[in-house]
Design a protein around this motif. Structure first.
Motif, short mmCIF file in Angstrom:
data_model
loop_
_atom_site.label_atom_id
_atom_site.label_comp_id
_atom_site.label_asym_id
_atom_site.label_seq_id
_atom_site.Cartn_x
_atom_site.Cartn_y
_atom_site.Cartn_z
N UNK A 65 -35.20 -38.26 -39.34
CA UNK A 65 -36.14 -37.99 -39.16
C UNK A 65 -36.05 -36.75 -38.32
N UNK A 66 -34.65 -36.30 -36.98
CA UNK A 66 -34.97 -35.56 -36.05
C UNK A 66 -34.20 -34.82 -36.42
N UNK A 67 -32.85 -35.08 -36.71
CA UNK A 67 -31.32 -34.11 -37.23
C UNK A 67 -31.20 -34.07 -38.26
N UNK A 68 -30.39 -32.94 -38.66
CA UNK A 68 -30.55 -32.01 -40.35
C UNK A 68 -29.09 -32.07 -40.03
N UNK A 69 -27.98 -32.14 -40.94
CA UNK A 69 -26.80 -32.12 -41.18
C UNK A 69 -26.87 -31.68 -42.64
N UNK A 70 -26.26 -29.70 -42.49
CA UNK A 70 -25.89 -28.83 -43.61
C UNK A 70 -24.19 -28.63 -43.36
N UNK A 71 -23.89 -28.35 -44.78
CA UNK A 71 -22.67 -27.53 -44.76
C UNK A 71 -22.72 -26.13 -45.95
N UNK A 72 -21.94 -25.43 -44.98
CA UNK A 72 -22.28 -24.04 -46.18
C UNK A 72 -20.70 -23.53 -46.04
N UNK A 73 -19.66 -23.56 -47.42
CA UNK A 73 -18.99 -24.00 -48.09
C UNK A 73 -18.80 -21.80 -47.93
N UNK A 74 -19.34 -21.31 -48.19
CA UNK A 74 -19.63 -19.69 -48.30
C UNK A 74 -18.49 -19.64 -46.66
N UNK A 75 -19.09 -19.63 -45.81
CA UNK A 75 -19.27 -19.16 -44.38
C UNK A 75 -17.88 -20.46 -43.48
N UNK A 76 -17.61 -21.78 -44.42
CA UNK A 76 -16.90 -22.59 -43.51
C UNK A 76 -17.43 -23.33 -42.86
N UNK A 77 -18.67 -23.53 -42.43
CA UNK A 77 -19.02 -23.95 -41.66
C UNK A 77 -19.89 -25.25 -41.52
N UNK A 78 -20.50 -26.10 -41.19
CA UNK A 78 -21.84 -27.30 -41.26
C UNK A 78 -22.43 -27.31 -39.80
N UNK A 79 -22.80 -27.61 -39.87
CA UNK A 79 -24.16 -27.03 -38.64
C UNK A 79 -25.14 -28.63 -38.57
N UNK A 80 -25.72 -29.18 -37.24
CA UNK A 80 -26.47 -30.26 -37.03
C UNK A 80 -27.40 -29.76 -36.79
N UNK A 81 -28.86 -29.70 -36.90
CA UNK A 81 -30.05 -29.18 -35.71
C UNK A 81 -31.01 -30.01 -35.60
N UNK A 82 -30.85 -29.47 -34.64
CA UNK A 82 -31.39 -31.17 -33.83
C UNK A 82 -32.77 -31.09 -33.34
N UNK A 83 -33.74 -31.58 -34.04
CA UNK A 83 -35.25 -31.34 -33.59
C UNK A 83 -35.32 -32.73 -32.51
#
Length: 115
Positions: A65-83
């Motif tokens: 409920x606070x963090x969200x993980x995502x991946x962008x295959x086009x940019x070869x990145x994985x992000x972690x949004x932490x709120x």
């Protein structure tokens, strides 16, 4: 082989947000799973969030409920949004990738939540 480089850590006040990014040295479309782990002083390393190539995700109960993980295959990145960050989120955060039956790790990025 996969090299991983994390960025986006820093000092933030409680309740604030940070976005971590993990850049891979190769295409991540073929990487079965990528995740974020953290290691806090005096504690064991724990899984924070994980995302598969099919975009299935799972989270530690403490960050749901606070963090969200995502991946962008086009940019070869994985992000972690932490709120809504809390002091107990303070740790070194590591990106990892499970590729061809091997685990790869980044060097880590420090996240400090403090007023």
């Amino acid at each position: 082989q996969v090299q991983l480089v994390e960025s986006g850590g820093g000092l933030v006040q409680p309740g604030g947000s940070l976005r971590l990014s993990c850049a891979a040295s190769r295409s991540i479309s073929g990487i079965a799973a990528m995740g974020w782990y953290r290691l806090a002083p005096g504690k064991q390393r724990e899984l924070v969030a994980r995302i598969t190539s099919g975009l299935s995700t799972n989270y530690a109960d403490s960050v749901k409920g606070r963090f969200t993980i995502s991946r962008d295959n086009a940019k070869n990145t994985v992000a972690l949004q932490m709120n809504s960050l809390k002091p107990e989120d303070t740790a070194v955060y590591y990106c990892n990738a499970y590729f061809r039956n091997m685990l790869y790790w980044g060097q880590g990025t420090q996240v400090t939540v403090s007023s």
